[in-house]
Design a protein around this motif. Structure first.
Motif, PDB file in Angstrom:
ATOM      1  N   GLY A 185       2.310  -8.308  -0.925  1.00 45.08           N
ATOM      2  CA  GLY A 185       3.443  -8.147  -0.326  1.00 45.08           C
ATOM      3  C   GLY A 185       4.490  -8.844  -1.386  1.00 45.08           C
ATOM      4  O   GLY A 185       5.598  -9.153  -0.806  1.00 45.08           O
ATOM      5  N   ALA A 186       3.999  -9.322  -2.475  1.00 47.63           N
ATOM      6  CA  ALA A 186       4.971  -9.643  -3.461  1.00 47.63           C
ATOM      7  C   ALA A 186       6.300  -8.903  -3.737  1.00 47.63           C
ATOM      8  O   ALA A 186       6.073  -8.033  -4.314  1.00 47.63           O
ATOM      9  CB  ALA A 186       4.285 -10.403  -4.701  1.00 47.63           C
ATOM     10  N   GLN A 187       7.189  -9.338  -3.972  1.00 44.55           N
ATOM     11  CA  GLN A 187       8.402  -8.531  -4.381  1.00 44.55           C
ATOM     12  C   GLN A 187       8.665  -8.906  -6.073  1.00 44.55           C
ATOM     13  O   GLN A 187       8.453  -9.764  -6.595  1.00 44.55           O
ATOM     14  CB  GLN A 187       9.913  -8.884  -3.913  1.00 44.55           C
ATOM     15  N   HIS A 188       8.873  -7.936  -6.795  1.00 45.49           N
ATOM     16  CA  HIS A 188       8.971  -7.710  -8.287  1.00 45.49           C
ATOM     17  C   HIS A 188      10.447  -8.138  -8.491  1.00 45.49           C
ATOM     18  O   HIS A 188      11.383  -7.655  -7.801  1.00 45.49           O
ATOM     19  CB  HIS A 188       8.506  -6.582  -8.736  1.00 45.49           C
ATOM     20  N   PRO A 189      10.787  -8.490  -9.761  1.00 46.40           N
ATOM     21  CA  PRO A 189      12.090  -8.590 -10.023  1.00 46.40           C
ATOM     22  C   PRO A 189      12.952  -7.625 -10.289  1.00 46.40           C
ATOM     23  O   PRO A 189      14.224  -7.478 -10.023  1.00 46.40           O
ATOM     24  CB  PRO A 189      12.084  -9.504 -11.677  1.00 46.40           C
ATOM     25  N   ASP A 190      12.268  -6.448 -10.304  1.00 44.74           N
ATOM     26  CA  ASP A 190      12.951  -4.998 -10.463  1.00 44.74           C
ATOM     27  C   ASP A 190      13.501  -4.676  -8.996  1.00 44.74           C
ATOM     28  O   ASP A 190      14.096  -3.591  -8.794  1.00 44.74           O
ATOM     29  CB  ASP A 190      12.312  -4.044 -10.911  1.00 44.74           C
ATOM     30  N   GLY A 191      13.071  -5.528  -7.857  1.00 51.15           N
ATOM     31  CA  GLY A 191      13.520  -5.082  -6.483  1.00 51.15           C
ATOM     32  C   GLY A 191      12.432  -4.046  -5.740  1.00 51.15           C
ATOM     33  O   GLY A 191      12.543  -3.967  -4.627  1.00 51.15           O
ATOM     34  N   LEU A 192      11.367  -3.927  -6.473  1.00 50.07           N
ATOM     35  CA  LEU A 192      10.423  -3.222  -5.833  1.00 50.07           C
ATOM     36  C   LEU A 192       9.163  -4.087  -5.176  1.00 50.07           C
ATOM     37  O   LEU A 192       8.867  -5.102  -6.141  1.00 50.07           O
ATOM     38  CB  LEU A 192       9.707  -2.174  -6.776  1.00 50.07           C
ATOM     39  N   TRP A 193       8.935  -3.880  -3.797  1.00 55.84           N
ATOM     40  CA  TRP A 193       8.041  -4.519  -3.436  1.00 55.84           C
ATOM     41  C   TRP A 193       6.870  -3.893  -2.909  1.00 55.84           C
ATOM     42  O   TRP A 193       7.081  -2.740  -2.301  1.00 55.84           O
ATOM     43  CB  TRP A 193       8.397  -5.856  -2.472  1.00 55.84           C
ATOM     44  N   VAL A 194       5.660  -4.298  -2.489  1.00 58.71           N
ATOM     45  CA  VAL A 194       4.507  -3.665  -1.937  1.00 58.71           C
ATOM     46  C   VAL A 194       4.139  -4.750  -0.894  1.00 58.71           C
ATOM     47  O   VAL A 194       3.828  -5.771  -0.998  1.00 58.71           O
ATOM     48  CB  VAL A 194       3.481  -3.279  -3.057  1.00 58.71           C
ATOM     49  N   GLY A 195       3.738  -3.964   0.263  1.00 56.61           N
ATOM     50  CA  GLY A 195       3.439  -4.585   1.376  1.00 56.61           C
ATOM     51  C   GLY A 195       2.511  -3.731   2.180  1.00 56.61           C
ATOM     52  O   GLY A 195       2.530  -2.681   2.089  1.00 56.61           O
ATOM     53  N   ARG A 196       1.962  -4.416   3.216  1.00 57.63           N
ATOM     54  CA  ARG A 196       1.160  -3.801   4.260  1.00 57.63           C
ATOM     55  C   ARG A 196       1.923  -2.778   4.996  1.00 57.63           C
ATOM     56  O   ARG A 196       2.963  -3.223   5.662  1.00 57.63           O
ATOM     57  CB  ARG A 196       0.280  -4.429   5.070  1.00 57.63           C
ATOM     58  N   ALA A 197       1.671  -1.539   5.545  1.00 60.06           N
ATOM     59  CA  ALA A 197       2.415  -0.672   6.312  1.00 60.06           C
ATOM     60  C   ALA A 197       1.775  -0.862   7.826  1.00 60.06           C
ATOM     61  O   ALA A 197       0.604  -1.110   7.961  1.00 60.06           O
ATOM     62  CB  ALA A 197       2.365   0.613   5.934  1.00 60.06           C
ATOM     63  N   GLY A 198       2.792  -0.871   8.680  1.00 59.99           N
ATOM     64  CA  GLY A 198       2.059  -0.882  10.137  1.00 59.99           C
ATOM     65  C   GLY A 198       2.134   0.297  10.718  1.00 59.99           C
ATOM     66  O   GLY A 198       2.745   1.458  10.223  1.00 59.99           O
ATOM     67  N   PRO A 199       1.842   0.486  12.127  1.00 62.33           N
ATOM     68  CA  PRO A 199       1.761   1.670  12.746  1.00 62.33           C
ATOM     69  C   PRO A 199       3.245   2.420  12.933  1.00 62.33           C
ATOM     70  O   PRO A 199       3.364   3.541  12.979  1.00 62.33           O
ATOM     71  CB  PRO A 199       1.217   1.302  14.285  1.00 62.33           C
ATOM     72  N   ALA A 200       4.101   1.480  12.935  1.00 65.39           N
ATOM     73  CA  ALA A 200       5.580   2.218  13.134  1.00 65.39           C
ATOM     74  C   ALA A 200       6.082   2.821  11.839  1.00 65.39           C
ATOM     75  O   ALA A 200       7.081   3.409  11.787  1.00 65.39           O
ATOM     76  CB  ALA A 200       6.335   0.991  13.644  1.00 65.39           C
ATOM     77  N   ASP A 201       5.402   2.545  10.690  1.00 68.73           N
ATOM     78  CA  ASP A 201       6.039   2.997   9.472  1.00 68.73           C
ATOM     79  C   ASP A 201       5.498   4.516   9.031  1.00 68.73           C
ATOM     80  O   ASP A 201       5.534   4.993   8.079  1.00 68.73           O
ATOM     81  CB  ASP A 201       5.211   2.074   8.260  1.00 68.73           C
ATOM     82  N   TRP A 202       4.556   5.179  10.028  1.00 66.60           N
ATOM     83  CA  TRP A 202       3.887   6.409   9.508  1.00 66.60           C
ATOM     84  C   TRP A 202       4.945   7.644   9.222  1.00 66.60           C
ATOM     85  O   TRP A 202       4.740   8.285   8.366  1.00 66.60           O
ATOM     86  CB  TRP A 202       2.823   6.650  10.413  1.00 66.60           C
ATOM     87  N   ALA A 203       5.801   7.680  10.167  1.00 67.46           N
ATOM     88  CA  ALA A 203       7.006   8.505  10.118  1.00 67.46           C
ATOM     89  C   ALA A 203       7.622   8.463   8.632  1.00 67.46           C
ATOM     90  O   ALA A 203       7.740   9.641   8.061  1.00 67.46           O
ATOM     91  CB  ALA A 203       7.885   8.666  11.298  1.00 67.46           C
ATOM     92  N   ALA A 204       8.100   7.430   8.302  1.00 68.65           N
ATOM     93  CA  ALA A 204       8.853   7.344   7.153  1.00 68.65           C
ATOM     94  C   ALA A 204       7.980   7.537   5.800  1.00 68.65           C
ATOM     95  O   ALA A 204       8.205   8.019   5.209  1.00 68.65           O
ATOM     96  CB  ALA A 204       9.300   5.806   6.984  1.00 68.65           C
ATOM     97  N   LEU A 205       6.751   7.077   5.873  1.00 66.62           N
ATOM     98  CA  LEU A 205       5.580   7.568   4.818  1.00 66.62           C
ATOM     99  C   LEU A 205       5.423   9.111   4.786  1.00 66.62           C
ATOM    100  O   LEU A 205       5.303   9.639   3.776  1.00 66.62           O
ATOM    101  CB  LEU A 205       4.430   6.775   4.975  1.00 66.62           C
ATOM    102  N   ALA A 206       5.253   9.469   6.130  1.00 67.30           N
ATOM    103  CA  ALA A 206       4.935  10.984   5.922  1.00 67.30           C
ATOM    104  C   ALA A 206       6.123  11.853   5.457  1.00 67.30           C
ATOM    105  O   ALA A 206       6.168  12.775   4.902  1.00 67.30           O
ATOM    106  CB  ALA A 206       4.762  11.703   7.468  1.00 67.30           C
ATOM    107  N   ASP A 207       7.359  11.301   5.652  1.00 66.95           N
ATOM    108  CA  ASP A 207       8.756  12.051   5.311  1.00 66.95           C
ATOM    109  C   ASP A 207       8.760  11.825   3.407  1.00 66.95           C
ATOM    110  O   ASP A 207       9.469  12.635   3.168  1.00 66.95           O
ATOM    111  CB  ASP A 207       9.856  11.271   5.735  1.00 66.95           C
ATOM    112  N   ILE A 208       8.156  10.863   2.929  1.00 63.01           N
ATOM    113  CA  ILE A 208       7.859  10.904   1.470  1.00 63.01           C
ATOM    114  C   ILE A 208       6.675  11.564   0.997  1.00 63.01           C
ATOM    115  O   ILE A 208       6.518  11.710  -0.381  1.00 63.01           O
ATOM    116  CB  ILE A 208       8.040   9.574   0.906  1.00 63.01           C
ATOM    117  N   ASP A 209       5.757  12.042   1.726  1.00 63.50           N
ATOM    118  CA  ASP A 209       4.711  12.536   1.092  1.00 63.50           C
ATOM    119  C   ASP A 209       4.725  14.094   0.907  1.00 63.50           C
ATOM    120  O   ASP A 209       5.060  14.954   2.101  1.00 63.50           O
ATOM    121  CB  ASP A 209       3.652  12.282   2.370  1.00 63.50           C
TER     122      ASP A 209
END
Length: 168
Positions: free
Chosen positions: A12-36
């Motif tokens: 879940g850490a944010q990187h200095p370039d503004g990109l961060w990685v964290g766990r997705a939850g059930p409500a995130d599926w549509a946004a992820l499908a939209d980039i797939d």
């Protein structure tokens, strides 16, 4: 999505370039499908998979201020070892380090002793990403996609955790 701990080993850490990685939850599926790119092309089975992965909370998502840029799915059904069953980067975010950041986050989050992934022999960009990220070839399987063998890779950067394992 978890963004509280700024430790570099925390998914879940944010990187200095503004990109961060964290766990997705059930409500995130549509946004992820939209980039797939497969789901966007109309593959209903992929959309269903993205929904299921998010519901199971097996997804790590890379985001910046504009929203999700990619995601990785970490599962433990491959001989009870970690397995990246999907790594997807939005077409407009490719070749910007998103895939490498997702792989590093999966390595940090993996609770198993070993971590694997696979890709088709025709997927040269993924093979290059894996090699550049330090993953080693682990095997070859014919018959999944006719005429396009599946190449398996193993992470070399996994740090086994004492007492950790799937479900621990």
């Amino acid at each position: 999505m978890d963004t509280a701990n700024p430790d570099d080993d925390n998914p879940g850490a944010q990187h200095p370039d503004g990109l961060w990685v964290g766990r997705a939850g059930p409500a995130d599926w549509a946004a992820l499908a939209d980039i797939d790119s497969v789901a966007v092309a109309g593959d209903a089975a992929r959309r269903d998979s993205v929904r299921r992965w998010c519901a199971e909370e097996t997804v790590l998502v890379a985001r910046d201020a504009s929203g999700p840029l990619g995601y990785a799915v970490l599962e433990y059904g491959f001989f009870e070892q970690g397995f990246v069953s999907m790594l997807m980067v939005a077409p407009g975010a490719r070749r910007r380090g998103v895939g490498a950041r997702l792989l590093a986050a999966v390595e940090a989050a993996c609770a198993a002793e070993k971590l694997f992934t696979s890709t088709n022999a025709s997927n040269h960009p993924m093979q290059l990403l894996l090699r550049r990220s330090g993953w080693l070839p682990a095997g070859l399987l014919h018959g999944l996609d006719e005429g396009d063998p599946e190449l398996f890779y193993r992470s070399t950067r996994l740090r086994p955790r004492a007492g950790a394992g799937p479900g621990a």
